[in-house]
Design an enzyme around this catalytic site. Structure first.
Site, mmCIF file in Angstrom:
data_model
loop_
_atom_site.group_PDB
_atom_site.id
_atom_site.type_symbol
_atom_site.label_atom_id
_atom_site.label_comp_id
_atom_site.label_asym_id
_atom_site.label_seq_id
_atom_site.Cartn_x
_atom_site.Cartn_y
_atom_site.Cartn_z
ATOM 1 N N SER A 1 0.833 -1.207 0.000
ATOM 2 C CA SER A 1 0.000 0.000 0.000
ATOM 3 C C SER A 1 0.867 1.256 0.000
ATOM 4 O O SER A 1 2.070 1.197 0.271
ATOM 5 C CB SER A 1 -0.926 0.013 1.213
ATOM 6 O OG SER A 1 -0.187 0.355 2.360
ATOM 7 N N CYS A 2 0.246 2.410 -0.310
ATOM 8 C CA CYS A 2 0.999 3.661 -0.469
ATOM 9 C C CYS A 2 1.376 4.321 0.847
ATOM 10 O O CYS A 2 2.045 5.348 0.856
ATOM 11 C CB CYS A 2 0.177 4.659 -1.283
ATOM 12 S SG CYS A 2 -0.210 4.033 -2.907
ATOM 13 N N ASP A 3 0.925 3.785 1.967
ATOM 14 C CA ASP A 3 1.135 4.413 3.264
ATOM 15 C C ASP A 3 2.471 3.966 3.849
ATOM 16 O O ASP A 3 2.812 2.789 3.793
ATOM 17 C CB ASP A 3 -0.007 3.991 4.191
ATOM 18 C CG ASP A 3 -0.127 4.892 5.389
ATOM 19 O OD1 ASP A 3 0.911 5.158 6.035
ATOM 20 O OD2 ASP A 3 -1.240 5.337 5.681
ATOM 21 N N ASN B 1 -6.601 0.500 0.654
ATOM 22 C CA ASN B 1 -5.934 0.753 -0.632
ATOM 23 C C ASN B 1 -6.264 -0.315 -1.680
ATOM 24 O O ASN B 1 -5.569 -0.466 -2.687
ATOM 25 C CB ASN B 1 -4.405 0.802 -0.410
ATOM 26 C CG ASN B 1 -3.690 1.865 -1.250
ATOM 27 O OD1 ASN B 1 -2.486 2.063 -1.093
ATOM 28 N ND2 ASN B 1 -4.379 2.534 -2.134
#
Ligand SMILES: *Cc1c(COP(=O)(O)O)cnc(C)c1O
Length: 370
Positions: free
Chosen positions: A318-320, A357
């Site tokens: 995920s982008c986090d 996400n």
């Protein structure tokens, strides 16, 4: 679970990412806990891993269940547990759950406040109530301090209130903290229990049950006290503190029954050098599979590749940036497409997982189903 060629072979049949669970391991761990203290009764804390097939395997062995919600109760009943073998030691229960629990025939509940006793008296009249004491969580990797538990004075006061409300003051419980590496926490908790037990008897209340909570640890690459060692320490303390009047003993393990029974099979989807760090990106991570890694639980990572090892930072898809699994993981330089096996991930993984996400929780397959 051990990393083996057989594991790699079975894993080869499925598309990454996924969990591979061995119910044989769950059964073994249950038998181990059961045998660790004479006369012990075991109630599995369903939240650690509520997969119906896991619950069924435990129910078939006679294991009881510890539940906190309507859904967990339904799952325990679907696993064919009888209601007398289901307890709730969550000290603050939602009224809708309490109503359903009482209707289903559950009769044993924990409390640690006057408000909870009032709720119990009206929604589950006549129930056996178990007081949750606050005890040391020192040396636990997942401490549970602060949210729950009473001191000795409050406990005595509320046990008397329970009796006045027509509830049955039944026993004492505590939680030493999850993934507890410190045997003394249980021994110290038992000293406190003995004091409260005696004071309760002086007030005319003969308690019956000591429930030892959870906390038994799982192996993640560094030495942890074994179930046998912790059981021996607890049994020693019980013999010393309760000579001739051994209480009824129960325990509510979550992590220890399921933690070592699963592997998370992932695949490297990217690799990057950032400053002096080498990053590996996997197709499963903190949000959809291994939440506890964000709070310091270090899962062992293994690959099939051989060769000299160097440190990597593992991250999820995920982008986090919270989705960073672990730093300084020593691996023999995996490439994109290689599989990475995260070991002993059976507890508090899928039960925490989200779809953040757009990465769904990985499916579960059973090693023992072939
Ligand atoms: C979560 C929980 C357990 C299980 O704890 P583990 O550390 O996973 O063994 C036991 N009892 C209660 C009341 C719990 O909330």
């Amino acid at each position: 679970m051990k990393f083996s060629q057989e594991l790699v072979q079975t894993a080869g049949r499925y598309e990454s990412p996924f969990f591979l669970v061995d119910r044989g391991n769950v059964r073994q761990q249950y038998e181990k806990v059961l045998a660790s203290i004479p006369g012990l009764d075991v109630f599995y804390a369903v939240k650690a891993n509520p997969h119906p097939k896991v619950l069924r395997a435990l129910a078939e062995l006679g294991c009881g269940f510890e539940v906190s919600s309507c859904r967990e109760l339904e799952l325990a009943l679907e696993a064919k547990a009888s209601p007398e073998r289901i307890v709730s030691y969550n000290p603050v229960k939602a009224p809708a759950f309490l109503a359903q629990a009482h209707q289903a025939g559950m009769r044993t509940f924990a409390f640690d406040s006057a408000a909870e006793l009032d709720k119990l008296a009206s929604m589950a009249p006549g129930s056996k109530v178990v007081a949750r004491l606050v005890v040391s969580n020192t040396g636990s990797e997942w401490p549970l301090c602060g949210k729950y538990g009473m001191d000795a004075g409050t406990t005595l006061k509320l046990l008397r209130r329970a009796a006045r409300l027509g509830l049955q003051p039944f026993g004492l419980t505590f939680h030493v903290g999850s993934q507890c590496l410190n045997k003394d926490n249980w021994v110290d908790a038992l000293f406190l229990c003995r004091q409260v037990w005696d004071q309760a008897r002086k007030k005319g209340m003969q308690l019956d049950l000591l429930s030892l909570g959870g906390g038994l640890p799982v192996y993640h690459g560094k030495k942890v006290p074994t179930t046998e060692e912790i059981g021996a320490a607890i049994d020693g303390a019980i013999r010393e503190l309760f000579p001739g009047n051994r209480p009824r003993l129960a325990i509510e393990p979550g992590r220890a029954l399921v933690g070592e029974a699963a592997v998370l099979v992932t695949t490297v989807i990217g690799r990057a050098s950032r400053g002096c760090e080498e990053w590996l990106y996997l197709d499963a991570g903190i949000f959809n599979a291994i939440f506890e890694a964000s709070q310091g639980i270090r899962y062992q990572a293994v690959t099939e590749r051989k060769g000299p090892r160097r440190p990597f930072t593992l991250a999820g898809p995920s982008c986090d940036s919270v989705d960073t699994i672990c730093q300084d993981v020593m691996l023999p330089s995996p490439r994109v497409g290689d599989r990475v096996y995260l070991m002993n991930v059976g507890a508090y993984t899928l039960s925490y997982a989200s779809h953040f996400n757009g990465f769904p929780p990985p499916p579960v397959f059973f090693l023992d189903e072939g």
